[in-house]
Write a protein that holds these residues in place. Sequence first.
Motif, PDB file in Angstrom:
ATOM      1  N   SER A  50      61.013  10.924  50.432  1.00  9.90           N
ATOM      2  CA  SER A  50      61.286  11.215  49.634  1.00  9.90           C
ATOM      3  C   SER A  50      61.400  13.118  49.435  1.00  9.90           C
ATOM      4  CB  SER A  50      60.225  11.345  47.746  1.00  9.90           C
ATOM      5  OG  SER A  50      59.556  12.056  47.896  1.00  9.90           O
ATOM      6  N   ARG A  55      65.949  11.480  52.306  1.00  5.39           N
ATOM      7  CA  ARG A  55      64.769  10.640  52.280  1.00  5.39           C
ATOM      8  C   ARG A  55      64.794   9.592  53.380  1.00  5.39           C
ATOM      9  NH1 ARG A  55      66.541   8.706  46.417  1.00  5.39           N
ATOM     10  NH2 ARG A  55      66.250  10.292  45.178  1.00  5.39           N
ATOM     11  N   LEU A 102      64.004   5.853  52.206  1.00  2.42           N
ATOM     12  CA  LEU A 102      63.577   5.582  50.894  1.00  2.42           C
ATOM     13  C   LEU A 102      64.746   4.573  49.721  1.00  2.42           C
ATOM     14  CD1 LEU A 102      60.842   4.974  48.985  1.00  2.42           C
ATOM     15  CD2 LEU A 102      62.293   7.736  48.224  1.00  2.42           C
ATOM     16  N   TRP A 107      62.371   4.754  45.702  1.00  2.00           N
ATOM     17  CA  TRP A 107      62.697   6.304  44.545  1.00  2.00           C
ATOM     18  C   TRP A 107      61.782   5.581  43.410  1.00  2.00           C
ATOM     19  CZ3 TRP A 107      62.020  10.837  44.812  1.00  2.00           C
ATOM     20  CH2 TRP A 107      62.783  11.672  43.430  1.00  2.00           C
ATOM     21  N   ARG A 111      59.275   7.506  41.614  1.00  6.07           N
ATOM     22  CA  ARG A 111      59.088   8.256  40.163  1.00  6.07           C
ATOM     23  C   ARG A 111      57.879   7.264  39.228  1.00  6.07           C
ATOM     24  NH1 ARG A 111      64.264   8.421  38.768  1.00  6.07           N
ATOM     25  NH2 ARG A 111      63.430   9.831  36.898  1.00  6.07           N
TER      26      ARG A 111
END
Length: 161
Positions: A50, A55, A102, A107, A111
């Motif tokens: 990330s 990514r 990623l 992602w 998160r």
Amino acid sequence: METKWLSADEREAWLGVFAVLELLPAALDAQLRRESELTRFEYYVLAMLSERPDRTLQMTGLAALSNATLPRLSHVVRRLSERGLVDKAPCPGDGRATIVRLTDAGWDKLREAAPAHVATVRRHVIDALTSEQVEQLTQITRAMLGSLDPEGAMKPAEPGV
């Protein structure tokens, strides 16, 4: 060569480091598994990806950043890929190398997992220290990493990089 034994203060410091090295990874793993169905290493792999602008990283670079062997990393990347959290493909510039990217799902997973993970890090590390101690810990870990990782392979990325 004669052994230079630890003084009482040095022994206390070492045993404290040893205890933290044993207890902290287990606490981080337990929280991540319970709340995000990720291992600490899986989370770290997703986090390292990330932090790259696209990514994406070559497997060898990701292995260096995570201090993992390529076989261990390959196994973890395969599991993450099966869950749709990363994609892997031959490197465009070098067909012998593999890149890991990623995915949007990865992602989103990162998160989703990050707030509770950060809260756990804060509870067990940051909030247990004064701001002065946090600065000291930074200096201490830099000094230790200078010995353990002289090439800086695991050096943390600058914020926002």
